[in-house]
Each structure stands twice: as C-alpha cells, then as structure tokens.
Design an enzyme around this catalytic site. Structure first.
Site, short mmCIF file in Angstrom:
data_model
loop_
_atom_site.label_atom_id
_atom_site.label_comp_id
_atom_site.label_asym_id
_atom_site.label_seq_id
_atom_site.Cartn_x
_atom_site.Cartn_y
_atom_site.Cartn_z
CD GLU A 39 -2.41 1.35 2.77
OE1 GLU A 39 -2.58 2.48 3.27
OE2 GLU A 39 -2.74 0.30 3.35
CB THR A 67 -3.37 8.40 3.17
OG1 THR A 67 -2.48 7.54 3.89
CG2 THR A 67 -3.62 9.62 4.06
CE LYS A 123 -6.68 2.14 7.71
NZ LYS A 123 -5.75 3.08 7.03
#
Length: 204
Positions: A39, A67, A123
C-alpha cells in the site's frame, strides 16, 4: 481484492516515505521477503508516478493506495493503476470507486457504516489504541466482517491481532522505514519483511 488471497498472505506493507527511489524495486524486495500486498500512500510526494512504475513492472505484488480522502484522489489512484484503495476513516465518496475499497473505522458504529457502504474489508485504525482484545470484541456483533489491524502493529504483536480475529495486519515502519526506503536498501527491506512474516507464520 481477493479476500481469500489476503487471508492467506496476512500482511500488507504500508509505505510512507518522503522519497521512493524505485517503487518497482521496493515491491520486488517486499515480495522476496514474503509480503505481496503493498500500500503506497498519498502522503508520499508524486505518488501516482511511483504507482504507475510499480504496476508496470509486474512484480507480482497487489498494489494499492492508502490515505485516500477524496473522490478525486480515488480517481487519480485508479487511473494510475491502483488495484485497491484504503482510507483512514469512513469515506463514503471513496467507497464508490470501481476497485475494492478498505474503509478505515474504529468504533462499532463506524464498522457498521463501512460494511453498509460495501467495503471489501474494514481497517481498524489505530489498532494499538485498543489492542488485540478489541478485535475479539468486534467479532461478537460482526462475525463476518473482514477486519484489518493497522497502526502500531509490530512483529511482536501481529500474531496476537490475527489470533484475535483480524483477517490481516498492516506493517509499517518496522518493515519499510522511510530512511531505509529513501536509501534504496532493498536487501534490508527484504530482511525486515522476512522477519515480519516469520512472526505470523505459525498462524498460517
């Protein structure tokens, strides 16, 4: 995102670095150490350029972008080849992206909202705030929700999060320290990745 594949691999490397000399080499180094989910994040300058290079190299890694806060960022990441997106919190405008989306959450209400928005996984961030026992507690009302542990996960506690019900864990600076990435020390990245994956191997 194929959840059964993620459940088998169990680790996502989250790269936050002020500079990435060679994103493809970084992915290859992680794969050599047993981590095949990577990621990149929008906190890295010139993210889409790095993403395109990593995807084009065909390293065998599943490459996503984290993000992600806005629909515009989601569109840019997908256009650059992102295979999945990750948000730090519940972001409805990102959930509509045409690739699998992992929505960030912390509270039970946020987990429910993320599931309702169709998140491929949820998450839990920051995981260290409540520890592995929190995942066991969430399994009560949400037995089928695929939960990822992110934030403060280390080789010492990763297995505990997995044993408590996390589908996978996110490895950050312990595996990809910004200084090591900036120095292009790919052998060190592989060494760190190998050590992290060995810590969770007993639960595979």
């Amino acid at each position: 995102m194929t959840l059964d594949t993620l459940a088998a691999d169990r680790v996502i490397a989250v790269v936050r670095a002020p500079a990435i000399p060679d994103a493809a080499a970084l992915c290859s180094a992680l794969a050599a150490g047993g981590i095949r989910w990577v990621e990149f994040t929008f906190t890295t300058p010139d993210l889409t350029t790095h993403l395109r290079r990593a995807v084009a190299a065909g390293t065998g890694c599943r490459i996503g972008v984290g993000t992600v806060l806005t629909a515009g960022q989601a569109e840019a990441a997908v256009a650059a080849g992102a295979q999945y997106l990750v948000t730090p919190g519940v972001r409805g405008e990102v959930a509509a992206a045409p690739v699998p989306v992992v929505l960030g959450a912390l509270t039970p209400s946020e987990v429910a909202e993320a599931v309702d928005l169709g998140a491929a996984a949820v998450k839990i961030f920051p995981a260290r705030a409540f520890g592995p026992a929190y995942f066991k507690d969430l399994r009560g009302p949400y037995p089928d929700a695929p939960l990822l542990a992110s934030g403060g996960v280390t080789a010492d506690n990763a297995a505990d999060f997995l044993a408590a019900g996390a589908l996978a864990v996110c490895a950050g600076s312990e595996v990809v320290p910004p200084a090591v990435v900036a120095a292009a020390d790919w052998a060190e990245v592989t060494r760190r990745a190998r050590g992290f994956t060995a810590a969770v191997a007993a639960l595979r």
